[in-house]
Scaffold this active site. Structure first.
Site, PDB file in Angstrom:
ATOM      1  N   ASP A  10       0.823  -1.366  -0.001  1.00  0.00           N
ATOM      2  CA  ASP A  10      -0.150  -0.075  -0.140  1.00  0.00           C
ATOM      3  C   ASP A  10       0.721   1.430   0.037  1.00  0.00           C
ATOM      4  OD1 ASP A  10      -2.379  -1.446   0.054  1.00  0.00           O
ATOM      5  OD2 ASP A  10      -2.291  -1.650   2.111  1.00  0.00           O
ATOM      6  N   LYS A  32       0.492  -8.108  -3.044  1.00  0.00           N
ATOM      7  CA  LYS A  32      -0.814  -7.644  -3.408  1.00  0.00           C
ATOM      8  C   LYS A  32      -0.777  -5.956  -3.703  1.00  0.00           C
ATOM      9  CE  LYS A  32      -4.399  -5.891  -0.292  1.00  0.00           C
ATOM     10  NZ  LYS A  32      -5.154  -4.760  -0.911  1.00  0.00           N
ATOM     11  N   ASP A  59      -5.984  -6.158  -6.319  1.00  0.00           N
ATOM     12  CA  ASP A  59      -6.922  -6.078  -5.358  1.00  0.00           C
ATOM     13  C   ASP A  59      -7.888  -5.011  -6.068  1.00  0.00           C
ATOM     14  OD1 ASP A  59      -8.976  -6.211  -3.291  1.00  0.00           O
ATOM     15  OD2 ASP A  59      -7.711  -5.358  -1.799  1.00  0.00           O
ATOM     16  N   LYS A  61     -10.883  -4.908  -6.923  1.00  0.00           N
ATOM     17  CA  LYS A  61     -12.559  -4.817  -6.210  1.00  0.00           C
ATOM     18  C   LYS A  61     -13.306  -4.464  -7.632  1.00  0.00           C
ATOM     19  CE  LYS A  61     -11.769  -4.488  -1.295  1.00  0.00           C
ATOM     20  NZ  LYS A  61     -10.372  -4.599  -1.275  1.00  0.00           N
ATOM     21  N   ASP A  64     -19.106  -4.080 -11.926  1.00  0.00           N
ATOM     22  CA  ASP A  64     -19.791  -3.600 -13.063  1.00  0.00           C
ATOM     23  C   ASP A  64     -20.664  -4.519 -13.718  1.00  0.00           C
ATOM     24  OD1 ASP A  64     -20.330  -1.696 -14.867  1.00  0.00           O
ATOM     25  OD2 ASP A  64     -18.471  -0.920 -14.650  1.00  0.00           O
ATOM     26  N   ILE A  65     -21.224  -4.401 -14.751  1.00  0.00           N
ATOM     27  CA  ILE A  65     -21.944  -5.042 -15.641  1.00  0.00           C
ATOM     28  C   ILE A  65     -20.777  -6.180 -16.166  1.00  0.00           C
ATOM     29  CG2 ILE A  65     -23.892  -3.371 -16.424  1.00  0.00           C
ATOM     30  CD1 ILE A  65     -22.285  -3.176 -19.028  1.00  0.00           C
ATOM     31  N   THR A 120     -15.623  -5.493   5.431  1.00  0.00           N
ATOM     32  CA  THR A 120     -15.286  -5.405   6.720  1.00  0.00           C
ATOM     33  C   THR A 120     -15.763  -3.992   7.640  1.00  0.00           C
ATOM     34  OG1 THR A 120     -13.207  -5.167   6.583  1.00  0.00           O
ATOM     35  CG2 THR A 120     -13.864  -7.196   7.164  1.00  0.00           C
ATOM     36  N   ARG A 180      -2.099  -9.094  12.644  1.00  0.00           N
ATOM     37  CA  ARG A 180      -1.050  -8.229  13.403  1.00  0.00           C
ATOM     38  C   ARG A 180      -0.444  -9.421  14.385  1.00  0.00           C
ATOM     39  NH1 ARG A 180      -2.591  -5.196  10.230  1.00  0.00           N
ATOM     40  NH2 ARG A 180      -3.041  -3.062  10.637  1.00  0.00           N
ATOM     41  N   GLY A 209      -0.024  -6.109   5.590  1.00  0.00           N
ATOM     42  CA  GLY A 209       0.807  -4.954   5.117  1.00  0.00           C
ATOM     43  C   GLY A 209       1.633  -4.141   6.153  1.00  0.00           C
ATOM     44  N   ARG A 210       1.051  -3.142   6.524  1.00  0.00           N
ATOM     45  CA  ARG A 210       1.802  -2.630   7.785  1.00  0.00           C
ATOM     46  C   ARG A 210       2.759  -3.104   8.740  1.00  0.00           C
ATOM     47  NH1 ARG A 210      -3.242   1.197   8.820  1.00  0.00           N
ATOM     48  NH2 ARG A 210      -4.356  -0.764   8.277  1.00  0.00           N
TER      49      ARG A 210
END
Ligand code: C5P
Length: 245
Positions: A10, A32, A59, A61, A64-65, A120, A180, A209-210
């Site tokens: 990210d 990712k 990722d 996401k 749409d049609i 989430t 975590r 990630g972090r």
């Protein structure tokens, strides 16, 4: 042992993302890339990550049609992605179109759709405001079943949902964020679990990630997570996560 870590890159710079990915490559199972890199530096970043030789999870996401999703997924497949996320709430035809487009783009390569069920970040109230009755848990199960029946290879789910997803849609790969290691702060994640807990509850892949990317030594942070998974698996029969239900 292959690491189950999919590291979430990210970052807003492709150069930084690829540099970090190259440093982490021996210690993780894949990468990712999310909307920030896709919308900034762009989809060329996918190819740069694919060249590092590990699976790349895009990722995006998609929602749409079916025709649009088919065409977008085909482009992502051409770029070499191993997985792409698609909102299961877009329906059966959209899920199938994504899987077909991705396979068409990937040609001989292996590629699959990971279904997003309920974000989430959404509560019962948020769902009811969109006209969906029932809890996020119930809606997730319904959408996981739909995804499994319409070409998805896997699903993104929280640690809390792992058990129910395994029972309603056992064929799906379970990819879990919100991880975590012990002693690391939760940041903006509301509900976190350790890597051991996620694996012992049935996760196939961990999106992290972090906890890795912001560590003083990211490669070491990833290695420590891998090592923690090699110690005897702790069995979480009923954890704090269950008690919160
Ligand atoms: O830094 P952290 O480990 O919290 O990053 C988790 C990654 O997983 C982020 O890229 C975030 O967008 C993604 N994600 C999530 N929760 C979801 C779906 C995706 O945290 N439900």
């Amino acid at each position: 042992m292959t690491s189950p870590i999919l590291v979430a890159l990210d970052l807003d710079s492709a150069e930084e993302a690829v540099r970090l990915a190259a440093a982490l490559e021996p210690a993780v199972g894949g990468f990712k890339i999310g909307l920030e890199l896709l919308m900034g530096p762009g989809p060329g970043t996918i190819g740069a990550l694919v060249r590092l030789g590990k699976p790349v999870f895009v990722d995006a996401k998609l929602h749409d049609i079916p025709t649009t999703v088919h065409r977008a997924a085909r482009q992502i497949g051409r770029a070499g992605a191993r997985w792409v996320t698609v909102h299961a709430s877009g329906g059966a035809a959209q899920l199938e179109a994504a899987a077909e487009g991705l396979a068409e783009g990937a040609r001989a390569g292996r590629a699959g759709v990971l279904a997003v069920t309920v974000l989430t970040s959404l509560t019962d109230t948020d769902l009811s405001m969109t006209g969906v009755a029932g809890t996020p848990g119930k809606q997730s199960s319904r959408l996981a079943r739909l995804a499994a029946a319409h070409g998805a290879e896997g699903v993104i789910c929280s640690v809390k949902e792992l058990g129910v997803i395994a029972s309603v849609a056992p064929s799906l790969l379970r990819v879990t964020p919100g991880i975590r290691p012990q002693g690391i702060g939760a940041d903006d994640q509301k509900r976190v679990a350790t890597p051991q807990e996620a694996i012992s509850r049935g996760a196939d892949w961990l999106v992290i990630g972090r906890a890795i990317t912001r560590a003083a030594d990211p490669r070491r942070a990833a290695e420590l997570i891998n090592e923690s998974l090699q110690t005897d698996a702790v069995v979480y029969a009923r954890s704090d996560l269950d008690r919160e239900e």
